[in-house]
Design an enzyme around this catalytic site. Structure first.
Site, mmCIF file in Angstrom:
data_model
loop_
_atom_site.group_PDB
_atom_site.id
_atom_site.type_symbol
_atom_site.label_atom_id
_atom_site.label_comp_id
_atom_site.label_asym_id
_atom_site.label_seq_id
_atom_site.Cartn_x
_atom_site.Cartn_y
_atom_site.Cartn_z
ATOM 1 C CE1 TYR A 183 -4.369 1.707 0.681
ATOM 2 C CE2 TYR A 183 -2.771 3.147 2.100
ATOM 3 C CZ TYR A 183 -4.173 3.112 1.583
ATOM 4 O OH TYR A 183 -5.049 3.742 1.640
ATOM 5 C CE LYS B 1 -3.796 4.878 -1.623
ATOM 6 N NZ LYS B 1 -4.703 5.451 -2.321
#
Lengths: 231, 89
Positions: A142, A146
């Site tokens: 993640y 990001k």
């Protein structure tokens, strides 16, 4: 002289993952700002597509253009989580998160740029995360996705800067959504200097500013919406 | 000259029209000997121009060919050559 034409009258705003959480708040806010808003999701939403699939994204954009007009605002918000320590993270968990959160945003951006170029106006906002800049144990996939979004943001900003097309990112901190409801440790909330979690509407307000004509000179920026957690 | 369905002048005019649409200053003054540098055409402008020419003349310009186009004359000749190749015998 007639009043200048508003961008809202020339096209629409598309919010990916616009069915829930931050995406739903963004869709509501942009609608309140006068935009025809289309939401894109895997299921539900005004148009359906898995953003990992470039062909499906192309088809969804064609549908949006037909029903709502050319996309002049794109909010890349679609995202998934599949947490686990890197040591034991499966290939599938890594790829699923990178493919949706980063590659999916690229697929949508590539499609949107074409209509924005024709209109000589566009606003792209990528919904990144505080973990892009701080890291977070259990979120290697993640955080990498990001952080990748921030690189994508800056590059698109530079490529399109002469065309009145901007690309910016927001980095929400701990926001009250379904995605964070599971497993938000009290310790994490306690670490937020503001002393509370953020509301989706507060992220939407920051995104709405970046989508506005007034934000024309804000380009390639990362706007933290985190109650000073990253400060 | 060839049996191409389009004349040099037609393609040149199409290039002027598209550069004007892309808001390139002085696009209407483009001639066969105009370089992109003379018109301040950047790489993004060129991609937009080429996409428009592909649609107008139903040709496909490969990325490799894109790098060879340094000015208006190159673009006209490339569209000519690709139209020739695609024209019915």
């Amino acid at each position: 002289m007639p009043p200048p034409e508003r961008p809202q009258d020339r096209g629409c705003a598309l919010v990916t993952g616009g069915q829930r959480g931050i995406g739903a708040a963004v869709a509501a806010r942009l609608a309140a700002d006068g935009w025809p808003v289309a939401t894109l999701a895997r299921s539900g939403g005004d148009v359906q597509a898995d953003v990992r699939d470039p062909g499906a994204v192309r088809a969804a954009f064609a549908q949006v253009k037909e029903r709502f007009g050319p996309v002049l605002v794109l909010v890349n918000n679609a995202g998934v989580r599949d947490d686990g320590l890197a040591l034991r993270m499966s290939d599938e968990a890594w790829s699923a998160v990178l493919d949706t959160n980063l590659t999916g945003a690229f697929h949508c951006t590539r499609q949107a740029l074409s209509s924005m170029l024709s209109a000589r106006w566009g606003r792209i906002v990528n919904v990144s995360s505080i973990v892009a800049e701080r890291g977070n144990p259990g979120q290697a996939n993640y955080a990498a996705a990001k952080a990748g979004l921030l690189g994508l943001t800056r590059t698109i900003a530079r490529e399109m800067a002469r065309k009145d097309i901007t690309c910016n990112a927001v980095t929400p901190g701990v926001i009250d959504t379904e995605m964070t409801a599971e497993g938000v440790a009290e310790a994490l909330v306690a670490a937020v200097p503001a002393g509370r979690v953020g509301r989706p509407e507060e992220v939407a307000a920051a995104i709405a500013f970046l989508c506005s004509p007034e934000a024309a000179y804000v380009n390639g920026a990362t706007l933290a919406v985190d109650g000073a957690l990253g400060a | 000259m060839s049996d191409s369905p389009h004349s040099d002048e037609q393609i040149l005019q199409a290039i002027r029209d598209e550069l004007t649409r892309i808001k390139v200053p002085d696009a209407e003054k483009a001639t066969m000997s105009t370089d992109w540098r003379d018109l301040d055409v950047d790489s993004l402008d060129l991609v937009e121009l080429v996409t428009a020419l592909e649609d107008r003349f139903t040709v496909k310009i490969a990325d490799g060919e894109l790098k060879e186009i340094s000015g208006v004359g190159d673009a006209v000749r490339l569209v000519q050559r690709l139209s020739d190749a695609g024209a019915p015998a």
